[in-house]
Design an enzyme around this catalytic site. Structure first.
Site: not given
Ligand code: RNT
Ligand code: ZN
Length: 424
Positions: A190, A231, A233, A264, A267, A291, A299, A301, A331
């Protein structure tokens, strides 16, 4: 809180088994399947993505862990101890997911482009001892060389080369990890690269990133050991207007170069369904990395919970019969709560979603749909929501030898008192 007895679990399970059998679902077979379904547990929930470097670290590029709840792990031994605690509260056999910033270098500062497998020796030996697989990630953030907001797409050749070499070093490490642990190491790339405001040269950054990826992937590794993933985003805080590795960029690159694409859940636009992307992507890609995360307004998390997004995701994997082609990785990173509780809550939620999906009498939905009876399809979906999946879940926990129901929460609380709160 009183403990639920084995007999109660058994009786409830027998009832549920009979109920599901009426709908053509074999709960014993489902239990056998979920027992073998690994989820990759991210190490970065344990310390708020800090890592162990002394001269760099932390987040940047739009990712952010908020909160200062006490007890974060401060080194490899603490993080591994916390991991073991978390794993003991989660049913089934799982994987651990490391970032390059979790290298252990004996107090010596090793630049990220110089990292070697030996810097992960303790992790590898520990994973082997536990019998768990290991996944890996280059860390292209939280570093002076990433301060401009660009890494491999930077116009500065020195910056670009540094990060290309970092990711190359990580691939070599990941391949070694896969070889040693006997299970392919999924290495997810990423890049945070992007801009706060409208760039004039959207194309230039993407050309450089594409070229960088080509260079990174020049060395061929056996897929038995290393699975390369990439990945995408939409945006990050401070990177609102432009993300170089956007969805189209990553999907295009992945499909053309046989690299596993990573979606993700945080994302995409918040009304976009990641679940819907699974069938579309799997028509063109062999595998897909997910993810599993929970965006709240952005985003963010957040710790994963058993919500509709997660359920639809699991249902799509089931309905596409794609469990063999999907890598599930978590994630999220919440520094405002007990981090073991965060890990366990999120993992158990993901597993519950998978379990509910596996227990779904899908063929009855397909039948109703094929007959054009969408009222029946809708009614069945609603009724399925109150099928006794919880009794199967409890049996899963019991068979796996982990606490059933809320018991684990007390155990996590005891660990907090005995261990986490003692960390200064
Ligand atoms: C960031 C991505 C990535 C990170 C991790 C720490 O937006 O989601 O995957 O969260 O690698
Ligand atoms: Zn991620």
């Amino acid at each position: 809180m009183g403990k639920i007895s084995e007999l109660t679990i058994q009786q409830a399970y027998e009832g549920a088994k009979a109920r599901y059998a009426l709908l053509g679902v074999d709960t014993d077979a489902v239990l056998a399947k979920i027992m073998k379904q690994p989820i990759s547990l991210h190490c970065w929930q344990g310390d708020d993505v800090r890592g162990f470097e002394t001269d760099a670290g932390g987040t940047s590029g739009g990712i952010l862990s908020t909160g200062s709840y006490p007890g974060a792990a401060r080194n490899g031994d603490e993080l591994r101890a916390d991991y073991e605690k978390a794993l003991s509260l989660i049913p089934g056999k799982h994987r651990v997911n490391l970032h390059a910033i979790y290298a252990e270098t004996d107090g010596v500062s090793v630049p990220r482009d110089q990292l070697k497998t030996e810097h992960f020796r303790k992790w590898i030996d520990w994973a082997k001892k536990l019998g768990v697989g290991v996944d890996f990630n280059p860390s292209c953030f939280g570093h002076p060389m990433a301060a401009s907001g660009f890494t491999v797409s930077s116009a500065d050749e020195e910056v670009r080369t540094f990060w290309i070499n970092h990711v190359k070093a990580c691939r070599a490490i990941a391949s070694d990890i896969g070889k040693e642990t006997g299970t392919p190491c999924v290495m997810n790339i990423w890049f945070p690269d992007g801009m706060k405001d409208q760039p004039a040269d959207r194309l230039g950054y993407r050309q450089r990133m594409k070229h960088a990826m080509d260079l990174i992937l020049l060395t061929k590794y056996d897929r038995k050991y290393l699975v390369d993933a990439f990945e995408s985003k939409l945006f990050g805080i401070g990177v609102e207007s432009y993300t170089v590795a956007s969805h189209e960029f990553v999907l295009g690159y992945g499909l053309k170069n046989d690299v596993t694409v990573c979606y993700d859940m945080g994302h995409f636009h918040l009304t976009e369904s990641v679940a819907d992307k699974i069938s579309a992507t799997l028509l063109y890609a062999d595998t897909l990395l997910l993810h599993v995360s929970r965006p709240v307004r952005w985003d963010s998390d957040h710790v994963v919970t058993l919500n509709d997004d997660l359920l639809s995701l699991a249902q799509e994997v089931k309905r596409c019969d794609a469990f063999e082609r999907i890598y599930f990785a978590l994630d999220f990173f919440d520094g405002s709560i007990n981090r073991i509780m965060a890990w366990v809550t999120g993992t158990r939620a993901a597993q519950k979603a998978i379990l509910i999906a596996l227990l779904e009498p899908t063929f009855l939905l397909l039948e109703a749909e094929a007959a054009g009876n969408y009222g029946r399809r809708l009614a069945l979906v609603e009724e399925y929501k109150s099928l006794p999946f919880a009794a199967v879940w409890d049996m899963f926990c019991q068979q796996a030898g982990v606490p059933v129901g809320t018991d684990w929460v007390d155990e996590a609380g005891e660990y907090e008192q005995a261990v986490l709160l003692k960390r200064a």
